[in-house]
Scaffold this motif. Structure first.
Motif, PDB file in Angstrom:
ATOM      1  N   CYS A 116       6.247  -6.855   0.606  1.00 53.19           N
ATOM      2  CA  CYS A 116       6.115  -5.432   0.248  1.00 53.19           C
ATOM      3  C   CYS A 116       6.476  -5.277  -1.216  1.00 53.19           C
ATOM      4  N   LEU A 117       5.678  -4.523  -1.941  1.00 49.76           N
ATOM      5  CA  LEU A 117       5.994  -4.209  -3.332  1.00 49.76           C
ATOM      6  C   LEU A 117       5.957  -2.697  -3.497  1.00 49.76           C
ATOM      7  N   LEU A 118       7.070  -2.142  -3.937  1.00 49.94           N
ATOM      8  CA  LEU A 118       7.120  -0.703  -4.195  1.00 49.94           C
ATOM      9  C   LEU A 118       6.186  -0.377  -5.363  1.00 49.94           C
ATOM     10  N   THR A 119       5.509   0.755  -5.268  1.00 49.53           N
ATOM     11  CA  THR A 119       4.577   1.175  -6.325  1.00 49.53           C
ATOM     12  C   THR A 119       4.872   2.617  -6.737  1.00 49.53           C
ATOM     13  N   THR A 120       4.157   3.062  -7.752  1.00 49.58           N
ATOM     14  CA  THR A 120       4.361   4.413  -8.279  1.00 49.58           C
ATOM     15  C   THR A 120       3.745   5.488  -7.381  1.00 49.58           C
ATOM     16  N   SER A 121       2.876   5.097  -6.463  1.00 51.72           N
ATOM     17  CA  SER A 121       2.318   6.047  -5.492  1.00 51.72           C
ATOM     18  C   SER A 121       1.513   5.261  -4.458  1.00 51.72           C
ATOM     19  N   CYS A 122       1.111   5.949  -3.406  1.00 53.91           N
ATOM     20  CA  CYS A 122       0.209   5.330  -2.432  1.00 53.91           C
ATOM     21  C   CYS A 122      -1.177   5.187  -3.068  1.00 53.91           C
ATOM     22  N   THR A 123      -1.534   6.156  -3.904  1.00 55.31           N
ATOM     23  CA  THR A 123      -2.800   6.081  -4.627  1.00 55.31           C
ATOM     24  C   THR A 123      -2.856   4.772  -5.419  1.00 55.31           C
TER      25      THR A 123
END
Ligand SMILES: *Cc1c(COP(=O)(O)O)cnc(C)c1O
Length: 377
Positions: A51-58
């Motif tokens: 899992c990599l956290l991102t700035t949004s689901c978009t």
């Protein structure tokens, strides 16, 4: 009764301590200790490889489109009844969004219509787990396998929910979560990409870090980092991750609180459904949902508009959902509907979402249900 908002962003009380901790640690950029803790928590909870956290689901979906090497002329199958991001990520790469109809019971893409939409240009299927209720993943994965297609799950609403005991977001090559303030757990703006297969991890880390191997450098695996591939900046600040981590720690408690309110709505409104006045959400027996959303369906658009106005008069803020993408200006430009729109438009016009958030009280739900009943009397 004071005004009841449609949504109140989740807040548990520990968020500010954790943000302060991130600041005190002098590490507020991406991939600090809170980001790592969130990644690990999601990996353990869902059983995904990475899992990599991102700035949004978009942005998580954009990463998935890049990893799947979506190019101009490719086709991507998805429902029209969804948020714009589902299509944006692929259209941005030059692909055509091919919309198929939904099932009226779950509002999810109708899995029996997917195969007919496959052409020799199709590259991916993008199921959207609406309201945290799983799509029929067995059938969808089977079709993808037969035609050698990627599956990218838009699991924006799907954390803590499962299909046949397996976490949503872990079936396809990539799964995308959202931590926007309207979702069950939040970091303001944020999301995560779940990666099923080890072979995509290195490319994903590079795309997320401006096309560099900085992740390897941080781990001491290379002595300097260099430009390796195209990429962008998809890592969130560790301050945002700190906010999220406080909620992940209390994930069971938050989910249970939402579930209690969801069940309460269901119980109080069931008589209206049994009398044929409204319809309530349907949860297939093999799906465990996460109480992301409580909605009801009215007879038609006209009745929904009247109920919406009635509830607003009573200080309750409901919300409708998705203008189908295929009928929106960009949908006409970048997509096409395959088959007949039997349910997408009709069902979207009947659906009304009632307030649902972590700190919603039993008294508030009782009041809201009483007002819905009053409307139908
Ligand atoms: C919220 C949502 C998104 C977008 O999430 P962001 O984190 O705001 O980018 C995408 N798809 C669905 C189905 C959503 O509900």
């Amino acid at each position: 009764m004071d005004k009841i908002d449609f949504n109140v962003p989740p807040y548990t009380g520990k968020e500010m301590d954790y943000i302060k901790q991130a600041v005190d640690d002098k590490k507020i950029c991406g991939d600090g200790s809170f980001t790592k803790a969130c990644n690990q928590w999601i990996e353990e909870k869902t059983g995904t490889k990475k899992c990599l956290l991102t700035t949004s689901c978009t942005h998580a979906t954009e990463m998935a489109a890049l990893l799947a090497d979506i190019k101009a002329g490719d086709e991507v199958i998805m429902p029209s009844y969804t948020f714009v991001s589902t299509a944006d990520a692929f259209v941005l790469r030059g692909a055509t969004a091919v919309f198929v109809d939904i099932r009226p019971d779950t509002m999810n893409m109708d899995e029996t219509l997917v195969e007919d939409a496959v052409t020799d240009r199709t590259k991916a299927i993008v199921p959207v787990h609406y309201a945290g209720v799983g799509c029929e993943m067995d059938e969808i994965m089977e079709i993808a396998k037969r035609h050698d297609l990627f599956v990218v799950e838009d699991a924006a609403q799907g954390i803590m929910a499962s299909y046949k005991g397996k976490a949503l977001g872990t079936f396809g090559e990539f799964g995308c979560f959202s931590f926007h303030e309207t979702k069950n757990f939040s970091m303001g703006e944020g999301g995560a990409i779940l990666i099923r297969d080890e072979k995509y991890i290195e490319d994903a880390e590079i795309i997320r870090e401006k096309g560099t191997d900085r992740s390897k450098y941080y781990r001491g695996q290379v002595d300097k980092y260099r430009w390796q591939n195209y990429g962008s900046s998809y890592l969130p600040s560790d301050m945002n991750a700190a906010y999220l981590y406080a909620q992940l720690e209390l994930a069971d408690e938050i989910t249970q609180a939402r579930m209690d309110r969801w069940n309460q709505y269901h119980e109080l409104l069931l008589p209206l459904a049994e009398a044929g006045k409204i319809e309530l959400p349907f949860i297939p027996a093999h799906c465990t949902h996460n109480a992301h959303m409580f909605y009801l369906k009215t007879k038609d658009l006209e009745e929904r508009s009247r109920l919406d106005a009635f509830l607003k008069e009573k200080n309750i803020l409901p919300a409708s959902h998705y203008v189908p993408l295929h009928s929106a200006p960009a949908g006409i430009k970048f997509g096409r509907f395959h088959g007949e729109d039997k349910y997408t438009t009709k069902e979207s016009e009947r659906l009304l979402r009632l307030p649902m958030f972590y700190k919603l009280t039993a008294d508030e739900v009782e009041y809201i249900a009483a007002q819905v009943k009053a409307f139908y009397q």
